[in-house]
Scaffold this active site. Sequence first.
Site, PDB file in Angstrom:
ATOM      1  N   GLU A   1       0.838  -1.298  -0.182  1.00 32.55           N
ATOM      2  CA  GLU A   1       0.166   0.143  -0.027  1.00 32.55           C
ATOM      3  C   GLU A   1       0.875   1.185   0.204  1.00 32.55           C
ATOM      4  O   GLU A   1       0.821   2.112   0.926  1.00 32.55           O
ATOM      5  CB  GLU A   1      -0.954   0.095   1.198  1.00 32.55           C
ATOM      6  CG  GLU A   1      -1.797  -1.276   1.079  1.00 32.55           C
ATOM      7  CD  GLU A   1      -3.369  -1.073   1.880  1.00 32.55           C
ATOM      8  OE1 GLU A   1      -3.317  -0.268   2.757  1.00 32.55           O
ATOM      9  OE2 GLU A   1      -4.207  -1.604   1.945  1.00 32.55           O
TER      10      GLU A   1
ATOM     11  N   TYR B   1     -11.392  -4.265   0.465  1.00 31.49           N
ATOM     12  CA  TYR B   1     -12.215  -4.482   1.605  1.00 31.49           C
ATOM     13  C   TYR B   1     -13.655  -4.258   1.395  1.00 31.49           C
ATOM     14  O   TYR B   1     -14.053  -3.148   0.958  1.00 31.49           O
ATOM     15  CB  TYR B   1     -11.522  -3.973   2.764  1.00 31.49           C
ATOM     16  CG  TYR B   1     -10.304  -4.570   3.207  1.00 31.49           C
ATOM     17  CD1 TYR B   1     -10.176  -5.686   4.015  1.00 31.49           C
ATOM     18  CD2 TYR B   1      -9.079  -3.604   2.987  1.00 31.49           C
ATOM     19  CE1 TYR B   1      -9.107  -6.204   4.446  1.00 31.49           C
ATOM     20  CE2 TYR B   1      -7.784  -4.261   3.525  1.00 31.49           C
ATOM     21  CZ  TYR B   1      -7.890  -5.612   4.127  1.00 31.49           C
ATOM     22  OH  TYR B   1      -6.595  -6.151   4.716  1.00 31.49           O
TER      23      TYR B   1
ATOM     24  N   GLU C   1      -4.948  -8.674  -0.354  1.00 28.51           N
ATOM     25  CA  GLU C   1      -5.843  -8.383   0.757  1.00 28.51           C
ATOM     26  C   GLU C   1      -7.309  -8.156   0.412  1.00 28.51           C
ATOM     27  O   GLU C   1      -7.723  -7.394  -0.648  1.00 28.51           O
ATOM     28  CB  GLU C   1      -5.440  -6.962   1.617  1.00 28.51           C
ATOM     29  CG  GLU C   1      -4.066  -7.011   2.260  1.00 28.51           C
ATOM     30  CD  GLU C   1      -3.624  -6.034   2.984  1.00 28.51           C
ATOM     31  OE1 GLU C   1      -4.436  -5.210   3.720  1.00 28.51           O
ATOM     32  OE2 GLU C   1      -2.400  -5.635   3.139  1.00 28.51           O
TER      33      GLU C   1
HETATM   34  O1  AHR Z   1      -5.401  -5.829   6.778  1.00 29.07           O
HETATM   35  C1  AHR Z   1      -5.196  -4.653   7.531  1.00 29.07           C
HETATM   36  C2  AHR Z   1      -4.545  -3.311   6.903  1.00 29.07           C
HETATM   37  O2  AHR Z   1      -5.432  -3.267   5.960  1.00 29.07           O
HETATM   38  C3  AHR Z   1      -3.252  -3.729   6.227  1.00 29.07           C
HETATM   39  O3  AHR Z   1      -2.094  -3.474   7.141  1.00 29.07           O
HETATM   40  C4  AHR Z   1      -3.039  -2.749   5.141  1.00 29.07           C
HETATM   41  O4  AHR Z   1      -2.291  -3.221   4.221  1.00 29.07           O
HETATM   42  C5  AHR Z   1      -4.465  -2.367   4.895  1.00 29.07           C
HETATM   43  O5  AHR Z   1      -4.849  -1.107   4.861  1.00 29.07           O
END
Ligand code: AHR
Length: 505
Positions: free
Chosen positions: A173, A248, A307
Amino acid sequence: MAKLFINNEVKKSTIAPEIYGHFSEHLGRCIYEGLFVGENPDIPNVNGMRKDVVDALREIKIPVLRWPGGCFADEYHWKDGIGPKQGRKKMINTHWGGVVEDNSFGTHEYFELCRQLGCKTYVNMNVGSGTVQEMSEWVEYITFNGVSPMADLRKANGREEPWTLDYVGVGNENWGCGGNMRPQYYADLYRRYQTYVRGYAGASPIRKICCGANVNDYDWTRKVLETCFDHSDPRQHGFMDGLSLHYYTLPETEDDWNHKGSATDFTEEIFYQTLKRSAYMEELITRHGNIMDEFDPDKRIGMMVDEWGIWTDVEPGTNPGFLYQQNTMRDALAAGITLNIFNRHSDRVKMANIAQLVNVLQSVILTEGPKMIKTPTYAVFRMYAAHQGAALLSSELLENGTVGSGKNELAKITESVSEKDGIITITLTNNSPESTEDVEIRLTKGGSACHVKEASVLSGKMNAYNTFENPEEVKEEAFTAFSKTAEGVSLTLPACSVVSIRLSL
Ligand code: AHR
């Protein structure tokens, strides 16, 4: 009744086992307590690794484990985590709760964990606050088999043989916590840092992963590839093997990280919204993939979704910096939908790592002292494990309905199909919390003679979950609601369910 047509005469891309990968960061109770308990005599362990957790993870055939972060990776200095434990430096984990990190889990412990899990290794290097020298020395420490300062240091620390380093992440990131960089700046740094990820004689090849976009930042993907992808370089394949993508699912608001919503207490509308947002992965892969196709039409560079998962508010009363959340049937459906998308895009997606393995975000395992429970998401990974390394088959679902409404309307059923060793694995989700759905499955070849080899189901109320008191409220069970037809099988999916059915020809 929905109809699932499967063309089992044409094999498509191989589903990389790494699509079923995981992520473990020095965050909350993921590494410490969740995986590593050191010399704690109260929790059975092998060389410090929790035996119950390792055994459970072996059962889902964990293929690869990313470590040490996440945001932590760009503040991690690997030399603090080697050598005698009492001499290891302590640091503040600034990102995650400001707690003391004692570095008792470091390089040797990570490779020991992967050995016990029988999985591939993926180490995310520090670009944000680390030097090229530090990174290149880490690679030398891990992989060099000979006489050199770092190989000698490794041996002095008790490890004669090098380890196998399968994947290296060059920063994490870097558009955010990894240095707040602009794409052109990061891309130049990538070119420089990756140069010093040396492939030493005798070591197996290290696959290099470049930091890709946040969600729908298509500009990042384009600009990074413009700088890093060299059409004229026949060694391009060694220059960049993967480009990451992070996404996410936030259940309640798309950008207010203080109000993501409860993991267990949500309305039907929020349930549909969450699943719809999980299904957004399809658009992200397609659009980032289209840009990658412009540079790399042969698909030599993998999209690594390293992720992904649902991110809710933490469980009440827990440290907000530890990201500890419960996991319901909603998580199971989100995982089932997303993994079906990854399978169907396995020509481009070569790895994915759900965040995170234990006790953090959408975990497959939760622990409390010596107790351990498997979450509904764990069951999905078990049910989908047969897809690992299988050939994707072409499949089309007709007469599929929808659930939800307005902007939260999504397909009622999702599916993906693969074949390995003559067995066809079909995984399906029924995204309706209320109604069952009949599905007629037809094969183009051998459907009349096929039979069901194994079948299992995970179902329950949309917010059902396991607790330490009731660890089997939601669990995988034998699935029997199917019958043979002339061209395949037909089945009835329970409401709010994930089903895996395996056919022998
Ligand atoms: O998974 C939690 C966080 O989410 C990680 O450290 C980061 O890469 C992302 O923003």
